[in-house]
Scaffold this motif. Structure first.
Motif, PDB file in Angstrom:
ATOM      1  N   GLU A  42       0.816  -1.213   0.000  1.00  0.00           N
ATOM      2  CA  GLU A  42       0.000   0.000   0.000  1.00  0.00           C
ATOM      3  C   GLU A  42       0.855   1.271   0.000  1.00  0.00           C
ATOM      4  N   THR A  43       1.941   1.270   0.766  1.00  0.00           N
ATOM      5  CA  THR A  43       2.792   2.465   0.770  1.00  0.00           C
ATOM      6  C   THR A  43       3.607   2.554  -0.522  1.00  0.00           C
ATOM      7  N   TYR A  44       3.872   1.426  -1.145  1.00  0.00           N
ATOM      8  CA  TYR A  44       4.514   1.477  -2.473  1.00  0.00           C
ATOM      9  C   TYR A  44       3.607   2.213  -3.456  1.00  0.00           C
ATOM     10  N   LEU A  45       2.322   1.850  -3.459  1.00  0.00           N
ATOM     11  CA  LEU A  45       1.378   2.530  -4.361  1.00  0.00           C
ATOM     12  C   LEU A  45       1.308   4.010  -4.017  1.00  0.00           C
ATOM     13  N   ASP A  46       1.278   4.314  -2.733  1.00  0.00           N
ATOM     14  CA  ASP A  46       1.195   5.713  -2.294  1.00  0.00           C
ATOM     15  C   ASP A  46       2.425   6.505  -2.711  1.00  0.00           C
TER      16      ASP A  46
END
Lengths: 407, 407
Positions: free
Chosen positions: A166-170
């Protein structure tokens, strides 16, 4: 009248209460003990007679407890003295057990707790005290020897891999993306950081580099590989264990905080993630670096726990009870992996003294030759441990949890 | 041939892609446009002709996209010049739209994006360009005027309340518990921090104090009330907005980072949470203080998104499409709350110029007189927004997400 008591020790995990429930329900099924007591704040609280009766919990309570994260009985970081130096605490402990007709003490914890299990059982044996002491493994760090893995690890790994995804996408939304550093727990062993390798988008891992305490870390190599990757991709995603060390074996978070003026000696400049961030910025790779320390969420995010982990925590609790019925003392219930496809395990008994004060490191052969990532063998090992999602009781949009300490 | 295009702008949210899917599926149903295009990296990418065709996505793709967090089309922080100063970008923008037979531009974003919507639509009107520009609201900050709330907020609120609950349990396990500080996002408005009030154990809120930018903050009062609570309970749980200000109106994170030696001018000592931690330690209330910055996880944790929020983000996308069919331009689709029990909303149209560059603050009357907590009216407002859990597609134990930028 014959009773038993269970207590929790060390850092919490998402599934540590499932093991308590395993003991209680295990006993409900075979009715070996009249009462299952719970010690508040581990052995520290037991020594202060802070004890509740878990047999009074309803089935509904137990179901709720099974899916409540973090030590509901409270915890402690209490090391018992060597009884050859002083056995006062030992005498007091067994006296309290006697007063409540307690035959068996179950201690849920990591290697420090197994040290307590070992000491107490040895003392009892030496003094001819007919009491049993059984260890139940727990730690998100997965660093206990003589067990394939530890309850608590699978849920932390699932949380870390999901947060990575999720933080990669963010961190990938802008045309000028920078470098993202995720700092995860793991003072001595890199099992938690390694789990980030599971995060994939379109079948590809999203993490570029993973640095573990067990790998060889060189600042120069780090700066070179990060710079190369940034030039190529315009973004880099890095995962690092809090316990990463430099070439001399010094913790990098120590280095990060050592060169501070006197007036700032109380200021903690942050962990290894912040240190690597400064390294990247000072070496002018880019100023667009963001660091996130996942912190305690790793060990209490029951909303994202692994069902496999919850059930295994429950099983080692239940099998600890069986183990006590068979008359064992001084043993811990370990997990043995039988096969991966489909994943199957069994429990077995191991001397707590063997587990105590030892660390199971992440295998060096599961680190890539460059020292900056994880091999497919490790993926195969971790993957089955994160499977399955709990069906939590939700009330007003939030998971419903319980707290035995304030009940 | 008549087409439309949708793009995303500003900070990501967990549900921003649901609005894209709303536009695409809205059009599938009524077939008003031949193609729905997607602009990569917002208006910045459209000006560079970085455009993909979303009508080529399969139903399966769209379902996956609806439950993927963070701007899948990429984002930008790009402010268009005033066209009375230079209209070069405006000419280029409408030329690119012309080349692709694009009639309508949908822009998903916050108040900056509504400024873009307003400017583009005014320019088109002035120059007699027959194009429509429609705004779709999004921001976790919930700080847009003329809409009851913003898509993205409910999911962030649900995540924050759950993280509060779980970290409260984690921080309460020892007999000598300390003080826990949770720092959440919200530079100007306290909506996010306020959502922590929803976290309850045994029907009681777990948070002792919540400090918002809209409240009056006094260091002296803070130290007094924290000390009192700590003496009484031996533990304190504090939630603070990153944008908390001191009595003079200065951001506390600025104060926290201003008194640093030259040699450390590159060092960010942390946000307001770390600042309050130092305040507590330096005033000798206790040295056992732990601070957690939730960071970007607040805005991308789809695994814990609110289903209400996902569906509303989808709805404003769909209704933006309808709005364009009706010939509107320069409008944003807002949300109007009709009632709370049961919760019901409707969408309506509001001029984007009214929303642009404005901030909706947390109402002062929803802060307790002491300025350190939230009233029941606020709970009633936030509560319906966090309801419902998405049923994510799970693969190998992890949510499956997609990334249109690398597809």
């Amino acid at each position: 009248m014959k009773n038993c008591i269970v207590a929790q020790s060390g850092g919490p995990t998402s599934v540590i209460n499932s093991s308590v429930v395993g003991v209680v329900i295990g006993n409900k099924e075979i009715k070996h003990y009249d009462n299952v007591y719970g010690g508040i704040n581990g052995i520290e609280g037991i020594l202060q007679n802070r004890i509740i009766n878990l047999s009074e919990l309803t089935d509904e309570d137990l179901e709720l407890l099974k899916y409540t994260p973090s030590s509901a009985l409270g915890s402690c970081r209490y090391r018992m003295k060597d009884f050859t130096i002083s056995d006062q605490e030992y005498l007091k402990f067994f006296q309290i057990l006697d007063e409540l007709d307690i035959q068996t003490f179950f201690y849920i914890g990591g290697n420090d707790s197994m040290d307590t299990v070992s000491k107490l059982s040895k003392y009892a044996e030496l003094k001819g005290i007919d009491k049993q002491i059984i260890g139940i493994p727990k730690t998100i760090d997965n660093d206990l020897l003589y067990t394939d893995h530890t309850p608590g690890y699978g849920s932390a790994a699932k949380y870390i891999a999901t947060a990575t995804l999720e933080t990669y996408l963010d961190s990938s939304v802008y045309s000028n993306n920078g470098i993202f550093i995720l700092e995860v727990m793991g003072r001595s062993a890199g099992w938690l950081a390694a789990s980030a390798v599971l995060a994939e988008i379109n079948g590809q891992p999203v993490v570029d580099f993973i640095y573990l305490p067990e790998g060889k870390f060189s600042k120069e190599q780090f700066l070179n590989e990060v710079n190369d990757k940034f030039q190529k991709k315009n973004k880099v995603y890095i995962v690092v264990s809090e316990g990463l060390k430099d070439e001399t074996g010094e913790y990098l978070f120590n280095t990060a905080n050592s060169n501070i003026h006197d007036g700032f000696s109380h200021v903690q400049l942050g962990g290894v993630g912040k240190y690597l961030e400064r390294l990247i910025v000072e070496n002018r790779i880019t100023s667009r670096v963001k660091t996130l320390e996942l912190g305690v969420t790793q060990r209490c995010a029951m909303h994202l726990a692994s069902m496999t982990d919850i059930e295994e925590a429950y099983l080692v609790g239940k099998d600890a009870l069986k183990c006590s019925v068979q008359g064992y003392t001084g043993f811990m219930v370990g997990i043995r992996r039988l096969q991966n496809n489909p994943y199957r395990i069994e429990t077995y008994k191991v001397e707590a003294s063997k587990v105590a004060n030892n660390i199971k490191y992440f295998p060096k052969q599961w680190i890539t030759p460059e020292g900056n990532n994880i091999t497919p063998e490790a993926v195969e090992y971790i993957s089955p441990l994160i499977m399955g999602e709990p069906n939590l009781l939700i009330k007003k949009g939030l998971p419903k949890y319980m707290d035995l300490k304030v009940k």
